[in-house]
Design an enzyme around this catalytic site. Sequence first.
Site, PDB file in Angstrom:
ATOM      1  N   HIS A 134      23.910 166.655  52.230  1.00 53.43           N
ATOM      2  CA  HIS A 134      24.149 166.703  50.827  1.00 53.43           C
ATOM      3  C   HIS A 134      23.352 165.356  50.475  1.00 53.43           C
ATOM      4  O   HIS A 134      22.772 164.670  50.789  1.00 53.43           O
ATOM      5  CB  HIS A 134      25.689 166.306  50.743  1.00 53.43           C
ATOM      6  CG  HIS A 134      26.232 165.196  51.137  1.00 53.43           C
ATOM      7  ND1 HIS A 134      26.082 163.716  50.639  1.00 53.43           N
ATOM      8  CD2 HIS A 134      26.922 164.954  52.287  1.00 53.43           C
ATOM      9  CE1 HIS A 134      26.885 163.101  51.289  1.00 53.43           C
ATOM     10  NE2 HIS A 134      27.342 163.632  52.692  1.00 53.43           N
ATOM     11  N   CYS A 150      27.912 162.998  57.774  1.00 51.80           N
ATOM     12  CA  CYS A 150      27.038 163.921  57.243  1.00 51.80           C
ATOM     13  C   CYS A 150      25.915 163.240  57.191  1.00 51.80           C
ATOM     14  O   CYS A 150      25.847 162.114  57.234  1.00 51.80           O
ATOM     15  CB  CYS A 150      27.676 164.305  55.848  1.00 51.80           C
ATOM     16  SG  CYS A 150      29.372 165.218  55.925  1.00 51.80           S
TER      17      CYS A 150
END
Length: 180
Positions: A134, A150
């Site tokens: 992301h 992440c």
Amino acid sequence: MASVAVPSGLSGHSVQLPDRFLPQLVNTGQPSWLPGEVHVVPDDFFLYFLLEQGLAIRYGVGVGRKGLYQPGKFTVARKAKWPWWRPTNAMIRREPHKYARYSDGMKGGPNNPLGARALYLYDDNGRDTYLRIHGTNAPETIGSAVSNGCARLTNDHVKDLYERVAVGARVYLYPKVTTA
């Protein structure tokens, strides 16, 4: 092979990344890496999007901090622009002072921790792993291990990657070799 446009600008934030973390067209030297795949090498803080003939666009990334980075093979099952976000239950338990206030979620936008785009990683059984590739509203974290697991890119760079990666693409998150 046709020429490939590689983004260079960093509009949208005032952080100047080191040159090595700017997107670059590189020869991976990895014959087993296939076009359309994504490979994250955490110790180097690089994400590679594979093109043809061993070429890739290399982006600088931030990765999961110690104990939260999860290597493995995944599939991009969905993508979202300005994604909605909710911290995982584990994040809320670990740091309630930071995440409990978001237990009902947060709409997408420039203050959202997932940034401008998100690629959702699922396991081979079709389950959401809660791992994402992301954007970030904290571009100064590129090149460090600070996330909850992440891989993050600047918002400008994740917008470029988002357009290149297809739903169904394979993603390889390699194990960390260093313990720092």
